[in-house]
Motif scaffolding. Structure first.
Motif, short mmCIF file in Angstrom:
data_model
loop_
_atom_site.label_atom_id
_atom_site.label_comp_id
_atom_site.label_asym_id
_atom_site.label_seq_id
_atom_site.Cartn_x
_atom_site.Cartn_y
_atom_site.Cartn_z
N TYR A 131 -4.84 -0.71 -18.11
CA TYR A 131 -4.61 -1.29 -16.90
C TYR A 131 -5.80 -0.96 -15.95
O TYR A 131 -5.97 0.40 -15.46
CB TYR A 131 -3.28 -0.90 -16.26
N GLU A 132 -6.63 -1.83 -15.59
CA GLU A 132 -7.70 -1.58 -14.52
C GLU A 132 -7.23 -1.44 -13.18
O GLU A 132 -8.28 -1.03 -12.51
CB GLU A 132 -8.76 -2.88 -14.74
N VAL A 153 -1.68 9.22 -22.22
CA VAL A 153 -1.68 8.78 -21.08
C VAL A 153 -2.92 9.19 -20.30
O VAL A 153 -3.08 10.23 -19.96
CB VAL A 153 -0.69 8.91 -20.26
N GLU A 154 -3.87 8.35 -20.10
CA GLU A 154 -5.18 8.51 -19.11
C GLU A 154 -4.88 8.02 -17.80
O GLU A 154 -4.88 6.76 -17.47
CB GLU A 154 -6.39 8.00 -19.82
N MET A 170 3.58 10.37 -12.30
CA MET A 170 2.31 9.72 -11.75
C MET A 170 2.28 8.71 -10.36
O MET A 170 3.30 8.07 -10.47
CB MET A 170 1.45 9.08 -12.58
N ARG A 171 1.38 8.70 -9.46
CA ARG A 171 1.23 7.53 -8.60
C ARG A 171 0.33 6.25 -9.40
O ARG A 171 -0.68 6.79 -9.85
CB ARG A 171 0.53 8.08 -7.40
N LEU A 172 0.98 5.42 -9.06
CA LEU A 172 -0.01 4.13 -9.65
C LEU A 172 -1.21 3.90 -8.53
O LEU A 172 -0.92 2.47 -8.34
CB LEU A 172 0.83 2.91 -9.99
N ASP A 173 -2.24 4.71 -8.71
CA ASP A 173 -3.07 4.50 -7.77
C ASP A 173 -4.65 4.51 -8.43
O ASP A 173 -5.50 4.64 -7.75
CB ASP A 173 -3.12 5.10 -6.43
N GLN A 174 -4.54 4.45 -9.62
CA GLN A 174 -5.93 4.77 -10.32
C GLN A 174 -5.72 3.89 -11.84
O GLN A 174 -4.70 3.64 -12.20
CB GLN A 174 -5.91 6.01 -10.68
N PHE A 178 -2.65 3.60 -21.77
CA PHE A 178 -1.71 4.04 -22.82
C PHE A 178 -2.02 3.84 -24.00
O PHE A 178 -2.54 2.98 -24.48
CB PHE A 178 -0.51 3.51 -22.67
N SER A 179 -1.98 4.95 -25.00
CA SER A 179 -2.76 4.76 -26.33
C SER A 179 -1.48 5.46 -27.25
O SER A 179 -1.15 6.61 -26.91
CB SER A 179 -4.07 4.93 -26.53
#
Length: 198
Positions: A131-132, A153-154, A170-174, A178-179
């Motif tokens: 997810y970019e 998870v990166e 995590m905060r979804l701000d970056q 997922f792999s």
């Protein structure tokens, strides 16, 4: 492949309805949403007609452009439908990413006024989803609880190697990747919280 199973067709129609409703509620034209999300106007039009099987990456971009979590695109009910506090398993919407093959099930009751959404994910061996989307207009928090298997998870430049039983907040701000590095599927629960509240 152009053929869809009946389940795929049903979920694509629900996604189409949600995207149309959310875009209309925000007063966005197709062009405006395309600019905000980075998804082409023609692709958005196809998604809104239910004639496309969008990937997880495309749906995440659309969700970001609409200011919602990706999970909310799978609600399975019109915003005008009455909210019920119980979501029976056979009524929970399930969707398969055509690119990676991962399957997600929306566990939370549709339209229920809560800032929390729960999602169950089955992630195939070797699968990878990137997810970019970086900074967002609204902040979402997410926790991933790995039930079975292994999951990498990166988040930004930080790698988290999860084993069964681990839980990552995590905060979804970056950018987020997922792999599954293992030869077995991974299964995990995702809890998403909208920081704006209910």
């Amino acid at each position: 492949m152009s053929e869809h199973s009946p389940t795929d067709t049903g979920i694509n129609e629900r996604i189409a309805q949600r995207v149309r409703e959310l875009r209309a509620a925000r007063g966005f034209t197709l062009e405006a949403l395309a600019t905000r999300s980075g998804v082409s106007r023609s692709m958005i039009s196809m998604i809104e007609r239910g004639s496309a099987s969008p990937t997880a990456v495309v749906l995440e971009k659309l969700a970001s452009g609409l200011g919602v979590s990706m999970a909310s695109l799978f609600g399975g009910a019109s915003e005008s439908a009455p909210a019920e506090p119980l979501a029976r398993r056979d009524a929970q919407s399930q969707w398969r990413d055509p690119q990676s093959g991962y399957t997600r099930r929306s566990l939370s009751p549709a339209n229920w006024p809560s800032p929390i959404q729960l999602v169950e994910v089955d992630f195939p061996p070797g699968a990878r989803v990137a997810y970019e989307t970086g900074s967002r207009e609204h902040v979402f928090h997410q926790q991933v609880w790995l039930l079975e298997g292994r999951l990498n998870v990166e988040l930004g430049d930080q790698l988290h190697a999860l084993e069964a039983g681990d839980c990552l907040a995590m905060r979804l701000d970056q950018p987020l990747i997922f792999s599954n590095p293992a030869s077995q599927p991974a299964r995990y629960l995702v809890a998403i919280c909208d920081a704006r509240g209910s």
